[in-house]
Enzyme design. Structure first.
Site, PDB file in Angstrom:
ATOM      1  N   HIS A 105      -3.450  47.339  -9.823  1.00 31.49           N
ATOM      2  CA  HIS A 105      -4.310  46.338  -9.182  1.00 31.49           C
ATOM      3  C   HIS A 105      -4.423  46.544  -7.675  1.00 31.49           C
ATOM      4  O   HIS A 105      -4.995  45.703  -6.978  1.00 31.49           O
ATOM      5  CB  HIS A 105      -3.797  44.933  -9.492  1.00 31.49           C
ATOM      6  N   SER A 125      -0.127  41.325 -11.419  1.00 31.92           N
ATOM      7  CA  SER A 125      -1.433  41.015 -11.986  1.00 31.92           C
ATOM      8  C   SER A 125      -1.663  39.541 -12.273  1.00 31.92           C
ATOM      9  O   SER A 125      -2.805  39.101 -12.333  1.00 31.92           O
ATOM     10  CB  SER A 125      -1.660  41.825 -13.264  1.00 31.92           C
ATOM     11  N   LYS A 185      -9.836  49.587 -13.842  1.00 32.87           N
ATOM     12  CA  LYS A 185     -10.028  48.362 -13.077  1.00 32.87           C
ATOM     13  C   LYS A 185     -11.033  48.618 -11.949  1.00 32.87           C
ATOM     14  O   LYS A 185     -12.230  48.614 -12.179  1.00 32.87           O
ATOM     15  CB  LYS A 185      -8.679  47.826 -12.605  1.00 32.87           C
TER      16      LYS A 185
END
Length: 396
Positions: free
Chosen positions: A210, A182, A241
């Site tokens: 991610h 990240s 996310k």
């Protein structure tokens, strides 16, 4: 009487002097490419809203309809009286989306790692973990009571060395890696790690927080990117996310997920995710299955912005994903850069990242690109970054 909290004041002053004290800004609008932050409208380069779904009308509608049907909270943990039909629908959809046998939906990505690791290994077992793995993985490993052995970041040779030197001394072994890291935006060599673990009979686990909605066909993640669908024993994900909502997912083989349902403490002892969040997540899965357009736009924007930053002379590290670290070195420089970005007209919201989130001397501004950004937005960002970079002597 002595102040028993004087040490806190001293420590906070030290953080301030080192440029490491975190300033928490207050958001005054929905998450999008432009936001109101501390009362000012600014260009958002800070959130993890990769696909722009956090304020998508279909997700909002799904959440609103779920509130009307299911209310605002389940009022129980999943294992007693909190498992809604919506939860099971989402788990089935996520398992199909990822190409695995089963999935478990929990309260957050952080909770997912804490839920998944301790049931798999304990005292007498060993965990092989990448040096730059996320804090939630580190905490989950500590909770397990297993022996924790660290290998150097994305270093396959060092990973094999650590494994071969230790594998025979423990009952069970688990290898854990982030898929996309990240802070740097680089990717684990997942295919090579998988082959290594197969040779040694090691349980495999990847945190794809991610990578979901970003990598692989239509955003199916890093396991799909490496064409390892269904082969990794555990895939950890987050719905906060690219999916734009809230919650975490543990996906993999049915026998493993069934075991985790029996043993995972965040699942057993913390109240279920709301119907509104769950319904919004289902709507996000619908969108990703219907079209790859948002994922393609994210990557188009990423390539455009990164090329502009490189041409301006910025060091953007080893990133191969939309995460774009603008490497600045000292934390004080990163904080000043962030302040000037925010103060510019128009302002840019991009927070500084320093120790202990990243190593000493590796402070940065982390830019998070979104499919919701227009080319004009990206041009505005490039122009402002370049101007401030020259003012601070970061670029020529």
């Amino acid at each position: 009487m002595a102040d028993k909290f004087a040490w806190i004041t001293e420590e906070m002053n030290a953080l301030e002097g080192q440029g490491l004290r975190t300033t928490i800004r207050t958001i005054g609008s929905a998450c999008g490419p432009w936001m109101v932050v501390d009362g000012k409208r600014v260009l958002n380069f800070c959130t993890n809203n990769y696909l722009g779904l956090a304020n998508h009308p279909r997700l909002k509608q799904a959440a609103q309809e779920a509130v009307e049907q299911w209310g605002v909270g389940p009022a129980a943990v999943r294992s007693i009286a909190g498992t809604l039909e919506l939860h099971r629908q989402l788990e089935q959809r996520l398992a199909a989306f990822k190409g695995v046998e089963d999935a478990l939906y929990v309260q957050s990505g952080f909770c997912a790692n804490q839920a998944a690791i301790p049931p798999m290994v304990g005292k007498g077992d060993v965990i092989f973990t990448d040096r730059l793995n996320h804090a939630s993985i580190i905490d989950g490993c500590r909770l397990s009571s297993a022996k924790i052995l660290v290998y150097e970041h994305c270093d396959l040779a060092d990973c094999e060395r650590v494994i071969t030197e230790n594998i025979g001394q423990y009952r069970r072994a688990l290898l854990i890696t982030d898929g996309v890291f990240s802070m740097d935006g680089d990717m684990a060599p997942l295919d090579q790690l998988f082959e290594l673990c197969e040779r040694h009979g090691i349980i495999t686990m990847v945190d794809d927080a991610h990578g979901e909605g970003v990598l692989g066909h239509g955003g199916r993640g890093i396991v799909d990117h490496f064409q390892l669908n269904g082969k990794f024993d555990l895939e950890i994900g987050t719905l906060s996310k690219a999916f734009g909502v809230m919650g975490g997912v543990i996906a993999g083989k049915k026998v493993v997920i069934d075991w985790i349902r029996q043993k995972a403490r965040p699942f057993l002892f913390s109240s279920a995710v709301t119907a509104a969040d769950t319904a919004a997540c289902l709507a996000a899965v619908d969108l990703l299955e219907e079209s790859t357009a948002l994922v393609q736009k994210l990557w188009d924007n990423t390539r455009y912005f990164k090329e502009g930053m490189r041409q301006a002379g910025f060091d953007i590290g080893a990133s191969v994903t939309p995460i774009t670290p603008v490497m600045l070195g000292e934390a004080t420089v990163a904080q000043e850069f962030s302040r000037r970005l925010f103060a510019a007209e128009p302002g840019i919201f991009a927070m500084p990242i320093g120790f202990p989130t990243v190593p000493q001397g590796k402070a940065r501004i982390r830019v998070m690109i979104s499919a919701a950004h227009t080319q004009d937005d990206l041009e505005t960002g490039l122009k402002t970054f370049t101007s401030i970079g020259r003012e601070l002597g970061v670029i020529g």
